[in-house]
Scaffold this active site. Structure first.
Site, PDB file in Angstrom:
ATOM      1  N   ASN A   9       0.833  -1.211   0.000  1.00  0.00           N
ATOM      2  CA  ASN A   9       0.000   0.000   0.000  1.00  0.00           C
ATOM      3  C   ASN A   9       0.867   1.261   0.000  1.00  0.00           C
ATOM      4  OD1 ASN A   9      -2.362   1.487  -0.026  1.00  0.00           O
ATOM      5  ND2 ASN A   9      -2.660   1.393   2.178  1.00  0.00           N
ATOM      6  N   GLU A  34       0.808  -2.976  -5.172  1.00  0.00           N
ATOM      7  CA  GLU A  34       0.267  -1.646  -4.913  1.00  0.00           C
ATOM      8  C   GLU A  34       1.372  -0.711  -4.399  1.00  0.00           C
ATOM      9  OE1 GLU A  34      -3.971   0.231  -3.328  1.00  0.00           O
ATOM     10  OE2 GLU A  34      -3.313  -1.721  -2.583  1.00  0.00           O
ATOM     11  N   TYR A 144      -0.810  -8.289  -9.136  1.00  0.00           N
ATOM     12  CA  TYR A 144      -1.795  -7.512  -8.368  1.00  0.00           C
ATOM     13  C   TYR A 144      -3.072  -7.467  -9.201  1.00  0.00           C
ATOM     14  CZ  TYR A 144      -4.055  -3.479  -6.120  1.00  0.00           C
ATOM     15  OH  TYR A 144      -4.952  -2.641  -5.500  1.00  0.00           O
ATOM     16  N   ASP A 185      -1.675 -10.283  -4.563  1.00  0.00           N
ATOM     17  CA  ASP A 185      -3.034  -9.911  -4.159  1.00  0.00           C
ATOM     18  C   ASP A 185      -3.983 -10.290  -5.291  1.00  0.00           C
ATOM     19  OD1 ASP A 185      -5.366  -8.773  -3.311  1.00  0.00           O
ATOM     20  OD2 ASP A 185      -4.574  -6.742  -3.079  1.00  0.00           O
ATOM     21  N   ASN A 187      -7.292 -10.507  -4.888  1.00  0.00           N
ATOM     22  CA  ASN A 187      -8.513  -9.709  -4.691  1.00  0.00           C
ATOM     23  C   ASN A 187      -9.784 -10.549  -4.737  1.00  0.00           C
ATOM     24  OD1 ASN A 187      -8.718  -6.937  -3.995  1.00  0.00           O
ATOM     25  ND2 ASN A 187      -7.573  -6.385  -5.825  1.00  0.00           N
ATOM     26  N   ASP A 337      -2.773  -2.149   5.004  1.00  0.00           N
ATOM     27  CA  ASP A 337      -4.040  -2.807   5.304  1.00  0.00           C
ATOM     28  C   ASP A 337      -3.981  -4.296   4.993  1.00  0.00           C
ATOM     29  OD1 ASP A 337      -3.772  -2.234   2.625  1.00  0.00           O
ATOM     30  OD2 ASP A 337      -5.908  -1.914   2.287  1.00  0.00           O
ATOM     31  N   HIS A 338      -2.860  -4.754   4.432  1.00  0.00           N
ATOM     32  CA  HIS A 338      -2.598  -6.178   4.211  1.00  0.00           C
ATOM     33  C   HIS A 338      -1.443  -6.616   5.099  1.00  0.00           C
ATOM     34  CE1 HIS A 338      -4.866  -6.707   0.254  1.00  0.00           C
ATOM     35  NE2 HIS A 338      -4.913  -5.400   0.471  1.00  0.00           N
ATOM     36  N   CYS A 562     -24.012   5.050  22.144  1.00  0.00           N
ATOM     37  CA  CYS A 562     -24.507   3.887  21.391  1.00  0.00           C
ATOM     38  C   CYS A 562     -25.387   3.032  22.298  1.00  0.00           C
ATOM     39  CB  CYS A 562     -23.338   3.066  20.852  1.00  0.00           C
ATOM     40  SG  CYS A 562     -22.296   2.310  22.122  1.00  0.00           S
ATOM     41  N   CYS A 588     -21.394   3.193  16.343  1.00  0.00           N
ATOM     42  CA  CYS A 588     -20.587   2.842  17.509  1.00  0.00           C
ATOM     43  C   CYS A 588     -19.106   3.083  17.198  1.00  0.00           C
ATOM     44  CB  CYS A 588     -20.831   1.388  17.888  1.00  0.00           C
ATOM     45  SG  CYS A 588     -19.868   0.837  19.322  1.00  0.00           S
ATOM     46  N   CYS A 602     -21.273  -2.416  18.101  1.00  0.00           N
ATOM     47  CA  CYS A 602     -22.676  -2.812  18.168  1.00  0.00           C
ATOM     48  C   CYS A 602     -23.413  -2.291  16.929  1.00  0.00           C
ATOM     49  CB  CYS A 602     -23.331  -2.265  19.452  1.00  0.00           C
ATOM     50  SG  CYS A 602     -23.391  -0.462  19.551  1.00  0.00           S
TER      51      CYS A 602
END
Length: 614
Positions: A9, A34, A144, A185, A187, A337-338, A562, A588, A602
């Site tokens: 990323n 990426e 990718y 990746d 996907n 995020d990976h 919440c 939440c 929640c």
């Protein structure tokens, strides 16, 4: 040998230096996806890393998008390297090309260029030495795959066509006698076990991407018609047993039947058809492991509750599985995020003596051979002494000499004309002064004094005050100043009053010294009053200002609690195109997770309308 894949990323967004990141991953071949860097954005720190050779594929669509890179340690230098899957991006010599493109007749040339235009694949070819000492080629396809945007139907077709092109190239390399590893990746999460919360298990496999994976991959634990569980796999007799992994028992039970099918599989691998050439190495070693995810949503903080998907794979052809020892997911590695996925093989890499032509260190901007733009417009000539001299330099030098001479001449002529003009203007001013008399001169001097006084007054008034002064009551001095300003405006608009003013000024010009003194005194008094008024406003307590702004500007209302945890909610905005685009809502504040997880978010949801809670 260790091989690793990671969607990073952004290769330039790492917190630590790239070399430190690569060393911490502890792999011979590191495949990144990426990278979000184009050719013009690639810096030396990312391209040339000590101890590694790098090979890039750049997006030609837009900057900061897509892109892959393969970093190989000096002990795992590839023999060849190639950008893309189609062969249309390469401009290398024939001996540097990997080749084996397969049957591409199902694609048009424009479609092939479009599929390779986003910088989604790099292929490196290595030589490996297996446990028996036999050397064989290995092609590593760092890929990718595109994401299918649900709002763009054309991206769904693009993704499936890319899958088909990837399969065509991988099978062509297999049929040419090379081992193949496809990693990156993809996907697409293959099975419900690879997804945190599948919508509908019954229709989960109906996704077109999952259907493609079904026919591209083999199920390593599927029982064949003959009752043998290893009709499509080879043995794992060299793999040590991990007592902490329950799946090892099931995998070891396959070894006996798998060993007997090695020769039959190798002989029929090119005759069985296009389906079932590759194996998901992670599921081969960990067939029942749940919550093994490689990607999480950073917006919802889903990594804290491990609420993600497994879409990063290391896929190997069947004949190479006997060299694999394990395949693990590394969720402890952060920065994206990976998370990385690493495979360990018993074989070793035979390093090449020289890096392929695609290596980033051969790029002109990194080898000191970057051409200048001027080189395309100058014709190089050799002088009498053998030195190179461009025609543009000689022309520019001659132009510089002539320009210098003309500049001197122009300066001399301009100075002479200026002197003549100044003398003429002086003479004309003397004549005009004699003709009109001293009253004209006195009138002008008096008006100059008034103008200077007004200019000073405007300058003092133009000093920036506090915004609070615009809301307070006007003082008596401000009212007097405003009245004087209105009087001046009326005087300028009424020409009869202008004549009267001129008479008054001319009468005052008899004693110019007294009038100027009076004007200066009035200006000083007014400026002094203005400064005193300003200091009065600035000395007001700050507490009163804060109280005033609180009455004028009201902040947002506090977020509601919440329903599940009675904790303050967070405010979100709808960014998806539709009737609710731009609307805000409360949810939440806890990270997203499974409904059975008490530490997860929640189901509280509340719209915000016109700054008031519904």
């Amino acid at each position: 040998m260790r091989i690793l894949t990671w969607n990073i990323n952004g290769v330039r967004a790492t917190k630590e230096p790239l070399q430190q990141v690569l060393d911490s991953l502890d792999a011979d071949i590191v495949c990144l996806q990426e990278t979000k860097v184009t050719r013009d954005q690639l810096d030396e720190a990312s391209a040339i890393v000590e101890g590694y050779s790098s090979y890039f594929s750049f997006s030609r669509v837009r900057s900061g998008y897509s892109g892959v890179a393969t970093y190989c340690k000096d002990g795992a230098t590839p023999i060849k390297a190639e950008e893309g899957l189609t062969g249309l991006l390469t401009n290398q010599k024939e001996e540097d090309i990997i080749g084996c493109y397969g049957d591409q007749t199902m694609f048009t040339e424009d479609e092939l260029r479009l599929l390779d235009k986003e910088g989604r694949a790099v292929i490196t070819q290595h030589t490996i030495r297996d446990t028996d000492g036999k050397e064989c080629p290995l092609a590593v396809i760092n890929v990718y795959c595109p994401r299918a945007d649900p709002e763009k139907e054309e991206r769904k077709d693009f993704k499936l066509r890319f899958y088909r092109l990837l399969q065509t190239r991988a099978q062509a390399l297999l049929q040419a006698g090379s081992h193949v590893i496809v990693l990156g990746d993809v996907n697409t999460s293959h099975k419900p076990i690879d997804h945190c919360d599948p919508d509908d298990v019954e229709y989960f496999s109906e996704n077109p991407g999952r259907k493609w994976l079904d026919q591209f991959l083999l199920d390593p634990h599927q029982t064949g018609d003959s009752g043998s569980s290893g009709d499509t796999l080879i043995g794992q007799s060299n793999r040590p047993i991990n007592p902490n992994n329950q799946s090892d028992v099931a995998s070891d039970q396959l070894d006996t039947s798998l060993d007997s099918s090695i020769q039959a599989d190798n002989a029929s691998e090119s005759e069985k058809g296009p389906d079932g050439y590759f194996v998901d190495t992670f599921r081969f070693f960990h067939p029942t492991q749940r919550s093994a995810f490689t990607c999480w949503s950073t917006v919802t903080g889903a990594r804290q509750t491990n609420y993600g998907t497994r879409i990063d794979y290391i896929l190997a052809n069947r004949a190479l599985l006997n060299q694999f020892q394990d395949c693990t997911i590394m969720p402890e590695v952060e920065g994206s995020d990976h998370c990385p996925v690493r495979g360990e093989l018993a074989c070793t890499v035979v390093t090449a003596g020289k890096c392929p032509a695609l290596c980033a260190k051969y790029m002109p901007e990194f080898v000191g051979k970057q051409q200048k733009l001027s080189a395309f417009f100058t014709k190089v000539k050799k002088g009498e002494n053998g030195e190179e001299k461009s025609s543009q330099d000689s022309v520019s030098s001659s132009q510089g000499t002539s320009d210098g001479h003309s500049e001197i001449c122009s300066q001399q002529s301009s100075s002479q004309s200026w002197e003549n003009h100044s003398s003429e203007s002086e003479g004309s001013s003397i004549i005009s002064t004699t003709k009109h008399g001293q009253s004209q001169h006195r009138k002008r001097s008096a008006s100059d004094h008034i103008g200077r006084g007004m200019k000073k007054q405007k300058t003092d008034q133009g000093k920036q005050g506090t915004l609070l002064s615009f809301f307070g009551k006007k003082t008596k001095i401000e009212a007097d100043e405003k009245r004087k300003a209105n009087t001046l405006d009326v005087t300028q608009e009424n020409p009869e009053r202008d004549v009267a003013c001129e008479n008054v000024v001319s009468s005052q010009s008899v004693h110019p010294s007294n009038s100027s003194v009076d004007v200066d005194d009035s200006v000083r008094k007014e400026s002094k009053h203005a400064e005193n008024d300003k200091s009065t406003v600035e000395t007001k307590p700050k507490q009163n200002q804060a109280a005033f702004w609180k009455t004028v500007l009201k902040g947002p209302p506090p977020p509601p609690p919440c329903k599940g945890h009675r904790e303050p909610c967070v405010l979100r905005t709808v960014k998806k195109q539709g009737p609710n685009f731009g609307k805000q809502f409360y949810v939440c504040a806890r990270p997203q997770g499974h409904s059975s997880n008490p530490a997860a978010r929640c189901d509280h949801f509340q719209w915000v309308s016109r700054g008031k809670d519904k």
